[in-house]
Design an enzyme around this catalytic site. Structure first.
Site, PDB file in Angstrom:
ATOM      1  N   CYS A  92       0.833  -1.209   0.000  1.00 22.40           N
ATOM      2  CA  CYS A  92       0.000   0.000   0.000  1.00 22.40           C
ATOM      3  C   CYS A  92       0.868   1.259   0.000  1.00 22.40           C
ATOM      4  O   CYS A  92       1.532   1.526  -0.995  1.00 22.40           O
ATOM      5  CB  CYS A  92      -0.999  -0.040   1.156  1.00 22.40           C
ATOM      6  SG  CYS A  92      -2.411   1.020   0.854  1.00 22.40           S
ATOM      7  N   HIS A 177      -3.259  -4.756   1.483  1.00 19.71           N
ATOM      8  CA  HIS A 177      -2.723  -5.251   2.755  1.00 19.71           C
ATOM      9  C   HIS A 177      -2.918  -6.753   2.786  1.00 19.71           C
ATOM     10  O   HIS A 177      -4.054  -7.214   2.861  1.00 19.71           O
ATOM     11  CB  HIS A 177      -3.465  -4.607   3.925  1.00 19.71           C
ATOM     12  CG  HIS A 177      -3.274  -3.127   3.990  1.00 19.71           C
ATOM     13  ND1 HIS A 177      -2.356  -2.536   4.819  1.00 19.71           N
ATOM     14  CD2 HIS A 177      -3.848  -2.131   3.289  1.00 19.71           C
ATOM     15  CE1 HIS A 177      -2.388  -1.234   4.650  1.00 19.71           C
ATOM     16  NE2 HIS A 177      -3.288  -0.961   3.727  1.00 19.71           N
ATOM     17  N   GLU A 179      -1.113  -8.418   5.090  1.00 16.06           N
ATOM     18  CA  GLU A 179      -0.769  -8.730   6.488  1.00 16.06           C
ATOM     19  C   GLU A 179      -2.025  -8.807   7.355  1.00 16.06           C
ATOM     20  O   GLU A 179      -1.965  -9.248   8.492  1.00 16.06           O
ATOM     21  CB  GLU A 179       0.220  -7.698   7.041  1.00 16.06           C
ATOM     22  CG  GLU A 179      -0.353  -6.342   7.449  1.00 16.06           C
ATOM     23  CD  GLU A 179      -0.654  -5.423   6.270  1.00 16.06           C
ATOM     24  OE1 GLU A 179      -0.535  -5.859   5.104  1.00 16.06           O
ATOM     25  OE2 GLU A 179      -1.018  -4.261   6.524  1.00 16.06           O
TER      26      GLU A 179
HETATM   27  N1  GLN Z   1      -3.673   6.436   0.954  1.00 14.12           N
HETATM   28  C1  GLN Z   1      -2.421   6.204   1.600  1.00 14.12           C
HETATM   29  C2  GLN Z   1      -1.316   7.048   0.983  1.00 14.12           C
HETATM   30  O1  GLN Z   1      -1.491   7.590  -0.038  1.00 14.12           O
HETATM   31  C3  GLN Z   1      -2.052   4.752   1.549  1.00 14.12           C
HETATM   32  C4  GLN Z   1      -3.072   3.961   2.313  1.00 14.12           C
HETATM   33  C5  GLN Z   1      -2.541   2.723   2.966  1.00 14.12           C
HETATM   34  O2  GLN Z   1      -1.336   2.503   3.076  1.00 14.12           O
HETATM   35  N2  GLN Z   1      -3.452   1.944   3.467  1.00 14.12           N
HETATM   36  O3  GLN Z   1      -0.265   7.156   1.546  1.00 14.12           O
END
Ligand code: GLN
Length: 201
Positions: A92, A177, A179
Site C-alpha cells: 500500500c 494489505h 498482512e
Molecule cells: N492512501 C495512503 C497514501 O497515499 C495509503 C493507504 C494505505 O497505506 N493503506 O499514503
C-alpha cells in the site's frame, strides 16, 4: 549456558527482516513475519539497516512516511540496501514509497488513493501470477495503483486493468494489505528470498 544472542551466534539463524517502523501498519507485518519464521527488527534510523536480509515497507500515509524518512536521513541508506538486492515487500503506502518519486528503486509511478478515498476500501480474491495455492485474499484501504511502469517491472495482478501487484527483481510491491488477511504467502515469499540473502557482501 551462555545467553544466546541470535544475531551473533554461529547457529544457522532465521533470516533477519526489518520493518520500516516510522509510521503506519508495521506491527501487523512484524507479527506475520515472526509467524513465518523471521527474526524481526523495527527500523527507525539508518543503523537499524545493518545486517538485514529483507525489508518490509508497510502501509500508512505516504506523505508522513516520506517526512519521517527525510527526518531520519533514511533515503540513501534504504536505496543502498535495496540496490544491493536485499529483498523488499512494499504494501500500500509501501508501494508508493518504492516508486520513482519517492525512494526511486522501482521503475514505476504510483497513483495515490487511486480507487477513491474512503468508499473504495474493499476486499478481493486476487490471482497473483507465480503465486501457488490459488487466489490471495487482498484488503485494499485507500489503495494506490501503478499508473505507469517501465519494462523491468513485471505486473503480477491487476484490477480493472490497473496493476496492483508487481515485481522488479527482488522487490515485490502490492497495493493492498496482505498482512491483515491471514494469508501469509507474500511474507513467505520474502522470507524465502531473505534466507538466500548474504549480508556480508
Ligand atoms: N492512501 C495512503 C497514501 O497515499 C495509503 C493507504 C494505505 O497505506 N493503506 O499514503
Amino acid at each position: 549456558m551462555p545467553s544466546a544472542d541470535p544475531e551473533s551466534s554461529g547457529a544457522p539463524a532465521e533470516p533477519l527482516v526489518g520493518v520500516l517502523a516510522l509510521q503506519g501498519g508495521f506491527d501487523a507485518h512484524a507479527r506475520v513475519l515472526r509467524r513465518v519464521g523471521a527474526r524481526v527488527r523495527e527500523v527507525r534510523v539508518p543503523d537499524d539497516l545493518h545486517g538485514l536480509q529483507g525489508l518490509v515497507i508497510p502501509g500508512g500515509e505516504s506523505t508522513t512516511m516520506t517526512l519521517g524518512i527525510a527526518r531520519e536521513r533514511l533515503k540513501e541508506p534504504l536505496r543502498e540496501l535495496i540496490g544491493r538486492g536485499v529483498p523488499v515487500l512494499g504494501s500500500c503506502a509501501g508501494l508508493i514509497m518504492l516508486d520513482r518519486d519517492h525512494l526511486g528503486v522501482m521503475d514505476m509511478r504510483a497513483e495515490r488513493n487511486a480507487f477513491g478515498r474512503q468508499i473504495r476500501s474493499f476486499e478481493a480474491d486476487l490471482h497473483i501470477a507465480g503465486l501457488e495455492g490459488g487466489p490471495l485474499r487482498a484488503i485494499f484501504i485507500r489503495a494506490p495503483w501503478i499508473a505507469e511502469h517501465g519494462d523491468r517491472v513485471e505486473v503480477l495482478a491487476s484490477i480493472d486493468g490497473h496493476p496492483v501487484a508487481a515485481r522488479q527483481g527482488a522487490i515485490l510491491a502490492v497495493a493492498f494489505h496482505s498482512e491483515l488477511s491471514g494469508d501469509d504467502r507474500l511474507h513467505e515469499w520474502l522470507l524465502a528470498r531473505a534466507a538466500e540473502c548474504d549480508t556480508r557482501r
